[in-house]
Design an enzyme around this catalytic site. Structure first.
Site, short mmCIF file in Angstrom:
data_model
loop_
_atom_site.label_atom_id
_atom_site.label_comp_id
_atom_site.label_asym_id
_atom_site.label_seq_id
_atom_site.Cartn_x
_atom_site.Cartn_y
_atom_site.Cartn_z
N LYS A 1 29.36 53.34 16.77
CA LYS A 1 29.77 54.73 16.89
C LYS A 1 29.83 55.35 15.49
O LYS A 1 30.43 54.79 14.58
CB LYS A 1 31.13 54.82 17.58
CG LYS A 1 31.55 56.20 18.03
CD LYS A 1 32.84 56.11 18.84
CE LYS A 1 33.24 57.45 19.43
NZ LYS A 1 34.47 57.34 20.25
N GLU B 1 43.51 56.02 35.10
CA GLU B 1 44.67 56.87 35.36
C GLU B 1 45.44 56.44 36.61
O GLU B 1 46.67 56.54 36.65
CB GLU B 1 44.23 58.33 35.50
CG GLU B 1 43.73 58.97 34.21
CD GLU B 1 42.28 58.69 33.91
OE1 GLU B 1 41.78 59.16 32.87
OE2 GLU B 1 41.62 57.99 34.73
N ARG C 1 42.80 62.51 39.16
CA ARG C 1 42.32 61.22 39.63
C ARG C 1 43.45 60.34 40.17
O ARG C 1 43.19 59.40 40.91
CB ARG C 1 41.60 60.49 38.50
CG ARG C 1 40.61 61.36 37.75
CD ARG C 1 39.89 60.61 36.67
NE ARG C 1 38.81 59.82 37.24
CZ ARG C 1 37.90 59.20 36.52
NH1 ARG C 1 37.94 59.24 35.21
NH2 ARG C 1 36.94 58.51 37.09
#
Length: 655
Positions: free
Chosen positions: A281, A366, A394
Site C-alpha cells: 500500500k 460490524e 449492516r
C-alpha cells in the site's frame, strides 16, 4: 508521448512489451500522486494495485469478462486503463466518482457498495453465466482486510460448492484495510507470506531421493501422496483448499510477469481459484510509505512532494469525540472501545494509545462487533462501538435482537452521519435515525456542537440498561451554539418574543446554525419562530407536545431521510398526545445521492435556509388565508422587503 496517454481501453495494453508495461506502471503512479494531491481521494490503495490492475486487464477481456472490485476505492488505475484519465474533478460534482460507476463506464459493474460483498456478487454473476451458457469469466478483487468480514466467508462457502464453475478470486494482500489487518485470518495470511511453499520443498526432495537407490522413488511417492499434510505444515494454504478452492500463490503483486502467469493459470483452470497477491500500500510514494497509520489510505488536498496537507480545517467532530473518550477512559475503568477496522478514522487512536488493553478491533465485521459489545456489557463493562453511520446499517439485527432485546448498556457512536458528499451514495449516513426509531428502548442523541458531543457522550455512557447512540457529522465542528433556555430535556436556541409564536422549528444535530438562519429569515417576513434542539431525538421528549401546542405550525429539519426519521417520530408523538398542529418535515429524500460537496448536495435536495424559509412562509400564509407575498403587499421596511424577495426567488425543495 507518455504511454498512459496512448491507453484508451484495456486492449491497448496488448501491444506493449514488458519494459513498456513497467514504464506505464511508473507513469500511472506519478499521475496518481499529482492528480489526487489536487483533489483528495484514496491514494495509498491505488498506488498498491498498479501492476495488479494492468495484469488483470492483460489477461481478462473486460467488459465481456467482469472485473469486480470490493468496495472500489482501489479502482483508480482501472479507471485510467478503461479510458477515464480526466481526474481534475475527482469526487466533485460532474467529475469522476471515487468508486466504480455504471454511469461512467461499461467496465464498471459494482458501484461503491460496502466492503466484503464482492464475493457474493461474483458468485451470482458466475451462476448467471452458467445458466445462460456464457463463456465469459468473473474476477473478484478483494483485500485481506475485507476478508475479515463474515459475508466474504459465507460467499466462499457457496463458491466452493461448484467445482467446475469458473470464478477467479484475487486476494490483494497488503496487510491493511485502513490500518494493519488484525485477527486470525491476518495471522494465517502472514504465514503464507513468510513461507517458501511446499512445491519448492518437494522439488528439492525429489531431486535428492531420485538419486537414492532402491527406496528413493517409492519414498518420494509416499511423501507426495501425503502432500496435503505436508502442505499445511510448510505453506498452510490448506485453509482455502479445505473449502474446495484451488490456491495459487503467494505472488509478488508488483511483478507483472508473475502476475500474468498466475492469472492466466487461474483463468484456464475452469473452477474457483484463489490467487493470493502480495502488494504494498502506497508503493512508490515515500510520504505514504512513511505514514504508519494508514499509508495515505485517503487524503485531502496535499503537497505532492511532501504529502503534507495544504490547509488545516481546524477541529473536527471525530477528534472532539476521540479526546473525550480518553478523558472518560481515565475516569472509568469499565469503559472499553470497539472499532471495525477503522481505529484512526473514527477517532479511537488516542484512546488505543492510552489504553491499548481496552480496545478491540473486530475487523470489517460490524455484526460481530455489535454482538461482542452485548457480551462485553453483559460481562460488566461499558463498550463504546465507534463506526461510520452508514456502516451500522449492516448490524441492525444485532442492535435490535442482541443489544436492545437484552437491555445491554452499549453506546454506539456514529461518525459521518448525514450528508457526507464526495464519497457518494453508500457513504452518506442518512438512514440511521430512521432504522433505529423502531428499536425499543434505544436512546438516540444528535449533538449540535462540540460541547454537546462531550456532554451527550457522557450522558450516553451513563445508561447501563439500554443501547444509546450518539451521532455526529463529518468535517469541521464549527463554533458553539448556546442555549437560551430549557424546556423539558430540550434546549431552546431562540425565543420568539411573542406569546403566540407562529412556528416551532425543531433543529436536529449539526443543522442548528441553519435553523437559526431560517428563523432570522422568517422574522424578516414577520413570522415569529421558536428554535429548539431536542438533544435526544429518541424517544421524543415529553415536553414536545405541550410546546408544539403553543405554536401554529411545527417544522422539523434533519440531516437524515425524511422517511421514518425524526420528523415522522415527532408527528406521531403529537398525534398520540392529541395535538392537532400542522407539521412540515424537511430532510433527505428517499433516493441515492450523487457525489458532490456537502453544500452542493444540500442545495440539490433543498436543505438550505432560504429554501426552507420560503416554504415555511408559504405554509404560514396559507394558515392566514393570504397570498404567499403577504409581507410585500402589507408594506414593511425596505430591508424586510428585500429579504422577502430573496426568499421568494428560491426554487422549491425537491423532497
Amino acid at each position: 508521448m507518455p504511454l498512459l496517454t496512448r491507453i484508451r481501453g484495456p486492449r491497448d495494453l496488448d501491444r506493449l512489451s514488458l519494459e513498456e508495461l513497467n514504464q506505464l506502471a511508473e507513469e500511472i503512479r506519478t499521475f496518481l500522486v499529482e492528480a489526487v494531491s489536487k483533489t483528495g481521494g484514496h491514494l495509498g490503495p491505488n498506488l498498491g494495485v498498479v501492476e495488479l490492475t494492468i495484469a488483470l486487464h492483460r489477461v481478462f477481456d473486460s467488459p465481456k469478462d467482469k472485473v469486480l472490485w470490493d468496495t472500489g476505492h482501489q479502482s483508480y488505475v482501472h479507471k485510467l486503463l478503461t479510458g477515464r484519465q480526466d481526474f481534475s474533478r475527482l469526487k466533485m460534482k460532474g467529475g469522476l466518482s471515487g468508486y466504480p460507476s455504471q454511469a461512467e463506464s461499461e467496465h464498471d459493474v459494482i458501484e461503491n457498495s460496502h466492503a466484503s460483498t464482492v464475493l457474493g456478487w461474483a458468485d451470482g454473476i458466475a451462476k448467471a453465466n452458467e445458466l445462460l451458457e456464457r463463456d465469459s469469466h468473473v474476477v473478484a478483487v478483494i483485500g485481506d482486510g475485507a476478508l475479515t468480514g463474515g459475508m466474504a466467508w459465507e460467499a466462499l462457502n457457496n463458491i466452493a460448492d461448484a467445482k467446475d464453475r469458473p470464478l477467479v478470486i484475487v486476494v490483494n494482500d497488503n496487510e491493511r484495510s485502513y490500518a494493519p489487518t488484525i485477527g486470525g485470518l491476518a495471522n494465517h495470511l502472514a504465514t503464507l507470506r513468510t513461507t517458501d511453499g511446499y512445491e519448492r520443498f518437494l522439488a528439492r526432495t525429489k531431486e535428492v531421493l531420485e538419486r537414492t537407490p532402491v527406496v528413493g522413488r517409492p519414498l518420494y511417492g509416499t511423501l507426495h501422496g501425503a502432500k496435503k499434510g505436508l502442505k499445511d505444515f510448510i505453506a498452510p494454504q490448506g485453509m482455502f483448499e479445505d473449502l474446495g478452492l484451488k490456491y495459487v500463490g503467494p505472488i509478488d503483486g508488483h511483478d507483472l510477469e508473475a502476475l500474468e502467469s498466475a492469472l492466466a493459470r487461474a483463468k484456464r483452470f475452469g473452477g474457483p481459484v484463489i490467487v493470493h497477491c502480495l502488494t504494498e500500500k502506497g508503493r512508490g510514494y515515500q510520504p505514504a510509505l512513511q505514514d504508519e497509520a494508514d499509508r495515505f489510505h485517503a487524503v485531502g488536498k496535499i503537497h505532492p512532494d511532501t504529502g503534507l496537507p495544504i490547509a488545516s480545517s481546524g477541529a473536527d467532530w471525530t477528534s472532539v469525540f476521540g479526546e473525550e473518550m480518553v478523558k472518560l477512559g481515565e475516569e472509568r475503568e469499565d469503559i472499553v472501545a470497539i472499532t471495525a477496522a477503522m481505529l484512526q478514522p473514527v477517532g479511537l487512536d488516542k484512546f488505543a494509545k492510552r489504553f491499548p488493553e481496552r480496545v478491540y478491533d473486530v475487523g470489517i465485521a460490524e455484526q460481530h462487533g455489535a454482538v461482542s459489545a452485548a457480551g462485553l456489557a453483559t460481562g460488566g463493562v461499558h463498550p463504546v462501538f465507534a463506526v461510520y453511520a452508514t456502516f451500522l446499517n449492516r448490524a441492525f439485527d444485532q442492535v435490535l435482537m442482541d443489544v436492545a432485546l437484552h437491555k445491554c448498556g452499549v453506546t454506539f457512536v456514529l461518525d459521518r452521519a448525514g450528508v457526507t458528499g464526495t464519497d457518494g451514495a453508500s457513504h452518506n449516513g442518512m438512514w440511521d435515525m430512521s432504522i433505529l426509531q423502531v428499536v425499543p428502548g434505544l436512546r438516540l442523541a444528535a449533538p449540535r456542537d462540540a460541547d454537546q458531543v462531550r456532554a451527550q457522550l457522557r450522558e450516553a455512557v451513563a445508561v447501563d440498561d439500554a443501547p444509546t447512540v450518539v451521532r455526529f457529522s463529518k468535517g469541521a465542528v464549527g463554533p458553539a451554539v448556546p442555549a437560551v433556555g430549557r424546556v423539558g430535556g430540550m434546549d431552546v436556541l431562540r425565543e420568539p418574543g411573542t406569546d403566540r409564536p407562529d412556528v416551532l422549528l425543531v433543529s436536529v444535530g449539526a443543522l442548528a446554525p441553519m435553523c437559526l438562519e431560517i428563523a432570522g429569515l422568517l422574522d424578516k417576513q414577520g413570522i415569529s419562530a421558536t428554535v429548539v434542539d431536542p438533544r435526544w431525538v429518541k424517544p421524543v421528549d415529553e415536553a414536545m407536545a405541550p410546546l408544539a401546542e403553543q405554536h401554529r405550525v411545527v417544522v422539523t429539519v434533519e440531516d437524515n431521510s425524511r422517511v421514518g426519521g425524526v420528523g415522522s417520530a415527532i408527528a406521531q408523538a403529537l398525534r398520540d398526545a392529541g395535538v392537532d398542529v400542522p407539521l412540515r418535515d424537511f430532510g433527505i429524500p428517499p433516493r441515492f445521492l450523487d457525489h458532490a460537496s456537502r453544500a452542493e448536495v444540500m442545495a440539490e435536495i433543498g436543505l438550505t435556509a432560504p429554501d426552507i424559509a420560503r416554504q415555511v412562509t408559504g405554509l404560514v400564509a396559507k394558515l392566514d388565508g393570504l397570498p404567499h407575498s403577504r409581507l410585500r403587499s402589507s408594506g414593511g421596511t425596505p430591508t424586510e422587503r428585500s429579504a422577502a424577495d430573496a426568499v421568494d426567488s428560491v426554487e422549491p425543495a425537491r423532497d
